[in-house]
Scaffold this active site. Structure first.
Site, short mmCIF file in Angstrom:
data_model
loop_
_atom_site.label_atom_id
_atom_site.label_comp_id
_atom_site.label_asym_id
_atom_site.label_seq_id
_atom_site.Cartn_x
_atom_site.Cartn_y
_atom_site.Cartn_z
N LYS A 1 2.28 -11.34 11.41
CA LYS A 1 1.11 -10.61 11.88
C LYS A 1 0.41 -11.41 12.99
O LYS A 1 -0.05 -10.86 13.98
CB LYS A 1 0.16 -10.30 10.72
CG LYS A 1 0.70 -9.20 9.79
CD LYS A 1 -0.24 -8.84 8.63
CE LYS A 1 0.38 -7.75 7.73
NZ LYS A 1 -0.38 -7.40 6.54
N ARG B 1 -0.44 -5.87 -2.87
CA ARG B 1 0.61 -5.47 -3.82
C ARG B 1 0.16 -5.58 -5.27
O ARG B 1 0.82 -5.08 -6.17
CB ARG B 1 1.89 -6.30 -3.59
CG ARG B 1 1.72 -7.78 -3.81
CD ARG B 1 2.96 -8.53 -3.37
NE ARG B 1 2.90 -9.95 -3.65
CZ ARG B 1 2.25 -10.86 -2.95
NH1 ARG B 1 1.54 -10.49 -1.90
NH2 ARG B 1 2.27 -12.14 -3.29
N SER C 1 0.83 -1.21 0.00
CA SER C 1 0.00 0.00 0.00
C SER C 1 0.86 1.25 0.00
O SER C 1 0.60 2.21 -0.73
CB SER C 1 -0.92 0.02 1.22
OG SER C 1 -1.90 -0.98 1.09
N THR D 1 -4.11 -2.67 8.71
CA THR D 1 -2.68 -2.71 9.08
C THR D 1 -2.42 -1.84 10.31
O THR D 1 -2.80 -0.66 10.36
CB THR D 1 -1.85 -2.27 7.87
OG1 THR D 1 -2.10 -3.22 6.85
CG2 THR D 1 -0.37 -2.22 8.18
N SER E 1 -4.37 1.72 3.05
CA SER E 1 -4.22 0.32 3.48
C SER E 1 -5.24 -0.50 2.70
O SER E 1 -6.45 -0.31 2.90
CB SER E 1 -4.45 0.18 4.98
OG SER E 1 -4.49 -1.20 5.31
N HIS F 1 28.72 7.37 -4.21
CA HIS F 1 29.53 7.97 -3.14
C HIS F 1 29.79 6.99 -2.00
O HIS F 1 30.30 7.38 -0.96
CB HIS F 1 28.83 9.23 -2.62
CG HIS F 1 28.69 10.28 -3.70
ND1 HIS F 1 29.65 11.22 -3.97
CD2 HIS F 1 27.71 10.45 -4.62
CE1 HIS F 1 29.26 11.97 -4.99
NE2 HIS F 1 28.09 11.51 -5.41
N GLU G 1 8.33 -10.42 -2.22
CA GLU G 1 7.02 -10.99 -1.88
C GLU G 1 6.54 -12.03 -2.90
O GLU G 1 5.92 -13.01 -2.52
CB GLU G 1 5.98 -9.88 -1.75
CG GLU G 1 6.24 -8.98 -0.54
CD GLU G 1 5.14 -7.97 -0.31
OE1 GLU G 1 3.98 -8.35 -0.10
OE2 GLU G 1 5.43 -6.76 -0.35
C1 F6R Z 1 0.75 -8.12 0.52
C2 F6R Z 1 1.55 -6.90 0.59
C3 F6R Z 1 1.98 -6.38 1.92
C4 F6R Z 1 0.88 -5.47 2.49
C5 F6R Z 1 1.28 -4.92 3.86
C6 F6R Z 1 0.27 -3.93 4.42
O1 F6R Z 1 0.33 -8.37 -0.80
O2 F6R Z 1 1.90 -6.34 -0.42
O3 F6R Z 1 3.19 -5.67 1.76
O4 F6R Z 1 0.65 -4.40 1.61
O5 F6R Z 1 1.43 -5.98 4.77
O6 F6R Z 1 -1.05 -4.39 4.32
P1 F6R Z 1 -2.15 -3.44 3.67
O7 F6R Z 1 -1.68 -3.12 2.30
O8 F6R Z 1 -3.40 -4.23 3.67
O9 F6R Z 1 -2.22 -2.23 4.55
#
Ligand code: F6R
Length: 332
Positions: free
Chosen positions: A326, A131, A40, A84, A79, A231, A215
Site C-alpha cells: 500500500k 479480517r 472486507s 481502500t 471497507s 473436471h 494473512e
Molecule cells: C487486513 C485484511 C486485508 C484488508 C484489505 C482491505 O486484516 O484483512 O485483507 O481487509 O487490505 O482493507 P479494508 O478491509 O480496510 O478495506
C-alpha cells in the site's frame, strides 16, 4: 492492538451486535453488488452464500461490472478502514452512474463520504484488523440486504450465528473449535494448505480459510471448489507426487445441504487423490441457518491459521507485506 486470540474471542459478540443493529433505510432493490477487498470483501462472499434467493454479486476491484449500469443494483461498499483505494474507486463510479450506494465501514474516507453525501452507512466498531471483523461486516451486509427487501429478516439467523460461534469458541484455546483446529494444524505443519469447498455455502468459507492462512500464518494457501475441480484439478495430482506428498495438505469443508452427487464426489475425489497428499482432513459445518453454519466453519479456520502462525513463532496480527505494498503504491 490486541492479539489475534483476543480479536477472535469477540466474534460471538460481533454477530450479536449485527443481529441487534437497527439497519439504515436503503432504497428497495432486488439486486445488490457488494464492493470490497480482502477481509472486507469476504463478508460479501459469506452474505451472498447466506441468502441464495437474493441476487447478490461480489465485486473485488476498481471498476464495476459492465452490467451495473443497466441492472442498477444497490451497491454496498464494505471497507473496514474506509480507505481502500479499489473500494473507493468503485464507489466513485457507482455515484457517477447514479446508483444507490450504502456503506459499511469503521470510518475513514468512506465514512466521511457517507456523511457528506448522506449515504446510508453502518458504522462498525473500529480498532480491529479488518479480517478480524468478519461478524460485524457479514452481519452488516446481511442487515442492509434485509433493509433493501432483497433478503428476509436476518435477526434470528445472526443470533444463531452468535450462539454457534460462542459454543465452538467455548473458552478459547481449550474450546471445541480450538481442539479441531489444533489437530488440523498438526497435520498441516510445514505444508501448503489447499482448502476444498463446494459450490454455494462452503466455497465462500474456503476463500476465508485460504486468506486467513495467508494473512495470519504468513504462508501460501489455495482453495478450490467441487464439483468443478473434478473436471480439471484432480487430473493434475499424479504429476508431482514426490513434491505434493511432502508439501501439501488438503482440508475438505463439508455441509449437510450438499447436493447428493457432491457428497459422493467428496468421497471419491479424496480416494482418487489420497496417494498424492499425506493429509486429507475434513470439517463439517454446524448449526441451522446458513450464516450460522458458515460462521462456525470460518471460526475453525481462523483458529487453525493462528495455530499455524504459532508453530513458526509468528505474530498473526501484522500484515507487513500488504502494508508495504500500500505504501509502495502511494509513492511517485
Ligand atoms: C487486513 C485484511 C486485508 C484488508 C484489505 C482491505 O486484516 O484483512 O485483507 O481487509 O487490505 O482493507 P479494508 O478491509 O480496510 O478495506
Amino acid at each position: 492492538m490486541n492479539s489475534m486470540w483476543e480479536m477472535l474471542a469477540g466474534l460471538p459478540n460481533q454477530y450479536r451486535w449485527a443481529a441487534d443493529l437497527e439497519p439504515p433505510s436503503v432504497p428497495p432493490t432486488s439486486s445488490a453488488l457488494v464492493c470490497g477487498m480482502g477481509g472486507s470483501a469476504v463478508s460479501g462472499d459469506l452474505a451472498a452464500a447466506a441468502v441464495p434467493t437474493a441476487l447478490v454479486a461480489v465485486n473485488k476491484g476498481y471498476s464495476l461490472p459492465g452490467w451495473a449500469g443497466s441492472l442498477r443494483p444497490l451497491v454496498i461498499a464494505v471497507s473496514y478502514s474506509g480507505n481502500t483505494e479499489e473500494t473507493r474507486a468503485a464507489v466513485d463510479e457507482a455515484l457517477a452512474l447514479g446508483l444507490p450506494v450504502a456503506v459499511v465501514a469503521g470510518g475513514g474516507v468512506l465514512g466521511d463520504l457517507a456523511d457528506q453525501r448522506s449515504l446510508p452507512i453502518v458504522r462498525v466498531p473500529a480498532g480491529l484488523q479488518p479480517r478480524a471483523a468478519l461478524g460485524y461486516l457479514t452481519g452488516s451486509v446481511l442487515r442492509l440486504l434485509e433493509s433493501a427487501g432483497a433478503a428476509g429478516d436476518q435477526v434470528e439467523a445472526l443470533g444463531e450465528a452468535s450462539s454457534v460461534v460462542a459454543e465452538l469458541w467455548g473458552n478459547g484455546p481449550s474450546g471445541p473449535a480450538a481442539h479441531l483446529a489444533l489437530d488440523l494444524a498438526d497435520g498441516l505443519a510445514g505444508r501448503i494448505s489447499l482448502i476444498y469447498g463446494s459450490s454455494g455455502l462452503t466455497a465462500a468459507v474456503a476463500v476465508r480459510w485460504k486468506t486467513q492462512i495467508n494473512e495470519n500464518s504468513k504462508r501460501p494457501a489455495f482453495w478450490s471448489v467441487l464439483p468443478e475441480l473434478d473436471h480439471n484439478e484432480i487430473e493434475g495430482w499424479p504429476g508431482l507426487e514426490s513434491l505434493t506428498r511432502r508439501a501439501m495438505g488438503i482440508i475438505l469443508l463439508r455441509d449437510r445441504d450438499e447436493h447428493p452427487r457432491v457428497q459422493r464426489r467428496f468421497g471419491l475425489t479424496a480416494d482418487l487423490i489420497s496417494g498424492s497428499v499425506p493429509l486429507i482432513g475434513e470439517v463439517w459445518s454446524q448449526g441451522t441457518s446458513r450464516v450460522a453454519r458458515m460462521a462456525g466453519l470460518a471460526l475453525i479456520g481462523d483458529i487453525l491459521s493462528v495455530y499455524l502462525a504459532e508453530q513458526e513463532g509468528i505474530d498473526a496480527v501484522p500484515v507487513d507485506v500488504i502494508d508495504q505494498l500500500k505504501v509502495l503504491l502511494n509513492e511517485e
